[in-house]
Each structure stands twice: as C-alpha cells, then as structure tokens.
Design a protein around this motif. Structure first.
Motif, PDB file in Angstrom:
ATOM      1  N   TYR A  89      13.005   5.694   4.373  1.00  0.00           N
ATOM      2  CA  TYR A  89      11.678   5.304   4.833  1.00  0.00           C
ATOM      3  C   TYR A  89      10.828   6.568   4.901  1.00  0.00           C
ATOM      4  CZ  TYR A  89      14.240   1.108   6.118  1.00  0.00           C
ATOM      5  OH  TYR A  89      15.032  -0.016   6.075  1.00  0.00           O
ATOM      6  N   VAL A 116       0.671   6.128   4.766  1.00  0.00           N
ATOM      7  CA  VAL A 116       1.410   5.040   4.148  1.00  0.00           C
ATOM      8  C   VAL A 116       2.902   5.219   4.414  1.00  0.00           C
ATOM      9  CG1 VAL A 116       1.519   6.289   1.929  1.00  0.00           C
ATOM     10  CG2 VAL A 116       1.831   3.801   1.973  1.00  0.00           C
ATOM     11  N   LEU A 118       6.466   4.201   2.721  1.00  0.00           N
ATOM     12  CA  LEU A 118       7.144   3.704   1.533  1.00  0.00           C
ATOM     13  C   LEU A 118       8.593   3.410   1.886  1.00  0.00           C
ATOM     14  CD1 LEU A 118       5.876   6.054  -1.333  1.00  0.00           C
ATOM     15  CD2 LEU A 118       4.875   3.918  -0.496  1.00  0.00           C
ATOM     16  N   LEU A 130      11.720   2.144  -5.307  1.00  0.00           N
ATOM     17  CA  LEU A 130      10.641   1.853  -4.376  1.00  0.00           C
ATOM     18  C   LEU A 130      10.457   0.344  -4.267  1.00  0.00           C
ATOM     19  CD1 LEU A 130       8.397   2.738  -2.512  1.00  0.00           C
ATOM     20  CD2 LEU A 130       6.950   3.159  -4.504  1.00  0.00           C
ATOM     21  N   SER A 133       5.575  -1.077   0.562  1.00  0.00           N
ATOM     22  CA  SER A 133       4.733  -0.101   1.245  1.00  0.00           C
ATOM     23  C   SER A 133       3.875  -0.788   2.286  1.00  0.00           C
ATOM     24  CB  SER A 133       3.837   0.633   0.240  1.00  0.00           C
ATOM     25  OG  SER A 133       2.912  -0.259  -0.362  1.00  0.00           O
ATOM     26  N   THR A 135       0.321   0.396   4.453  1.00  0.00           N
ATOM     27  CA  THR A 135      -0.692   1.440   4.590  1.00  0.00           C
ATOM     28  C   THR A 135      -1.455   1.285   5.901  1.00  0.00           C
ATOM     29  OG1 THR A 135      -2.602   0.319   3.586  1.00  0.00           O
ATOM     30  CG2 THR A 135      -0.978   1.310   2.084  1.00  0.00           C
ATOM     31  N   SER A 143       0.084  -4.434   3.601  1.00  0.00           N
ATOM     32  CA  SER A 143       1.342  -4.312   2.862  1.00  0.00           C
ATOM     33  C   SER A 143       1.115  -4.578   1.376  1.00  0.00           C
ATOM     34  CB  SER A 143       2.385  -5.283   3.421  1.00  0.00           C
ATOM     35  OG  SER A 143       1.955  -6.622   3.333  1.00  0.00           O
ATOM     36  N   LEU A 162       1.423  -3.040  -5.574  1.00  0.00           N
ATOM     37  CA  LEU A 162       1.446  -1.587  -5.631  1.00  0.00           C
ATOM     38  C   LEU A 162       1.417  -1.145  -7.096  1.00  0.00           C
ATOM     39  CD1 LEU A 162       1.672   0.879  -3.719  1.00  0.00           C
ATOM     40  CD2 LEU A 162       4.155   0.767  -4.029  1.00  0.00           C
ATOM     41  N   THR A 175      -2.317   5.532  -4.302  1.00  0.00           N
ATOM     42  CA  THR A 175      -3.005   5.169  -3.069  1.00  0.00           C
ATOM     43  C   THR A 175      -4.448   5.656  -3.154  1.00  0.00           C
ATOM     44  OG1 THR A 175      -2.160   7.198  -2.052  1.00  0.00           O
ATOM     45  CG2 THR A 175      -0.954   5.147  -1.614  1.00  0.00           C
TER      46      THR A 175
END
Length: 320
Positions: A89, A116, A118, A130, A133, A135, A143, A162, A175
């Motif tokens: 994380y 953020v 991840l 990944l 996420s 933010t 999300s 994403l 981002t």
C-alpha cells in the motif's frame, strides 16, 4: 531534459528502505499539474508548483506562504509503503506551500498536501500488479481502478478508470491536480487546462519547472518514514498540530484576512473523507487494509496482518 533512468534493481520482500524506494519509483505517478498564473498573488503560476515541506531550508510551516516567492520550488513527492504478505500500500503525498484563490467566494490557507493511495498486489513478480487507487481531493476521496482489476466497488462506488502512460519503459498511472486548491484525481478526471506542468518520478533528481508550460520535469521521491520524511517529525511543534500542518495568516494569505484559514492542511495521517462511514481520519495511510476492503470488494486471500507499517509501530523504517 534528456531521459535519465534511475537504478531500481534492489530486490524486494524484506522491507528494506532501498526495496521500498524501488517499489515506490516503479509505480510513482506521472503527474499533471494544472497551473493558473492569473491572480496568483504575483507568483505567475509558481503557487501551483510541487515542492517539499522544507523548501525554504527550515521545518517551520508557518512561514511557508511568506517564503514561496523567494525560494526555488524544486519538485519532491513523499511516499510511504505499508506491507502485508499479499499487498503493498503506497501513499504519494504532493505538497504545495499555498492553497490559494483569486475570488472572494473561496478561502485560502498556508500549506497544502493531497495525494493518492495505490494498492499493489504481490503476485510473485518483482513489483507486483497495480490493482486500485484512492485519491484525496479536499474533503473527499475518489476511487479509480485500472482496466481488468479484480477489485470492484463496495461501500463506495468506483469513480473512474485509472489511466497509464509509458515512462522509462514501463507503464505508470497518471494523476492530476487542480490549480489553486490542488484537489487530486486520476487523469483525466482532472486535467491541465491551458497552463500546466507534467512531472515524472525520479529517485535522484528534483527540478523546478522552466516555465508554466514545462512538460518534462522530474520530481524526487522522499521516503516519508526516512530521515527526510514527515512521519518522524509528526511531534515537531513548529510543523504539525494534531495531524495538520501549522499555518497562519501572515505573508498576505487571503485576499482578505477573513478568507485565510489556519491549520487547514492535513498530513496523510490526517486525511479524511467527510462521508465514508466507518473509515476514520488518517486510515487511508495508517490502516489501508481497512480502507481498501471498505471501498472495494476484493478477491479472497487478502491479508489483514501488517508485516511493515510504521504508522502502527510494525517494522523498523530505518532498517537497511
């Protein structure tokens, strides 16, 4: 600038500082920062540049608004890695010395830190996969899931997809942050509108944009648990109060004094969504397993036991 490839071959799995740095670099966002040069208290857009909390050479957060015009704003981003046997994380924290406005219908405050989370699945490969996420945009979390993720919405709905772009031969999430208030979402939910800067991650290089149109700027990653980080300074009386950055009304903060709020920017362990039920203030950083399983339905087997989480005093962040 010419492409510069950092060395990130340190093996992972033992929660080494070098391994966490390599992991953070691997998934660090390509970051689009919108810039507004008009009405920015004479900064000509520099009020929207990324930098580090001690950009002015000290750990006093109540002079950051005042010192913004007179110091370089070299780009840095803080990261923390929390680990279980099944997932990593990673929090990325993007800092600005000012949260500003050019209208009497909004407030301003000294210091601004949004970011953020991840979630990376440990699938046996060196840097994992990944999976999702979340933010931070002001008082709300959003999300975003990559295409093909096994995660789906749970108590919170998924806000978007994403997106990724290639950098140094691998895909990184994208981002973006607003100008002025610097809310952060996955691109293109926010995007550069006219003026703007594109930042790319590095373990060694921190640059200040050459202009408000610079589309190739390196930000240097800082280990948030390390000697340059914020978590070891959480009790510093000149920097924090109850998980928020100290900030006052000096240096011209606020179009009028009444529009400048104090102590209004939060550190990651103070980030909070105003209406996400049982998730407490700061748990996006301090207990990301709890937040992840609240926001997302996840496949069976996700471990809830931390093997490295300095926020909860699990693991030594200074181990080699």
């Amino acid at each position: 600038m010419d492409e510069e490839v950092d060395e990130v071959s340190e093996p992972l799995g033992a929660s080494s500082a070098a391994g966490r740095a390599a992991l953070a670099k691997r998934w660090a966002p390509i970051h689009y920062q919108d810039v507004d040069r008009t009405g920015s208290h004479g900064l000509e857009g520099r009020g929207d540049y990324l930098t580090r909390v001690d950009f002015d050479g000290d750990w006093i957060s109540t002079n950051n608004w005042d010192n913004t015009p007179s110091h370089p704003l070299l780009a840095h981003v803080y990261h923390t890695v929390v680990e279980t046997s099944t997932h990593w994380y990673i929090i990325y924290t993007f800092f600005h010395p000012r949260d500003w406005t050019d209208t009497i219908f909004d407030t301003e405050h000294e210091n601004d830190a949004e970011g953020v989370l991840l979630v990376v699945g440990r699938d046996g490969s060196e840097y994992g996969q990944l999976l999702g996420s979340v933010t931070v945009a002001h008082k709300d979390f959003y999300s975003f899931l990559p295409s093909g993720s096994p995660f789906t919405g749970n108590h919170e709905s998924v806000d978007g997809t994403l997106s990724f772009a290639s950098f140094e031969g691998v895909n990184h999430p994208i981002t973006a942050q607003e100008a002025k208030g610097h809310g952060l979402k996955a691109w293109p939910s926010y995007d550069i509108d006219g003026d703007g800067v594109k930042y790319f991650p590095s373990l060694t290089t921190a640059e200040e944009p050459a202009s408000i149109y610079d589309n190739d700027v390196r930000y240097k990653l800082i280990d948030g648990f390390g000697p340059e980080g914020l978590w070891p300074r959480r009790q510093l009386a000149t920097l924090f109060t109850s998980g928020s950055f100290l900030g006052d009304k000096s240096g011209g903060c606020g179009i009028t004094s009444s529009l400048c709020s104090t102590n209004s920017a939060n550190a990651p362990w103070g980030w909070d969504d105003q209406n996400d039920g049982s998730i407490l203030r700061g748990e996006i950083a301090t207990d990301p397993v709890k937040l992840t399983t609240y926001y997302f339905k996840t496949p069976a087997g996700l471990s809830s036991t931390y093997t490295f989480n300095p926020f909860q005093n699990v693991g030594d962040p200074n181990a080699p």
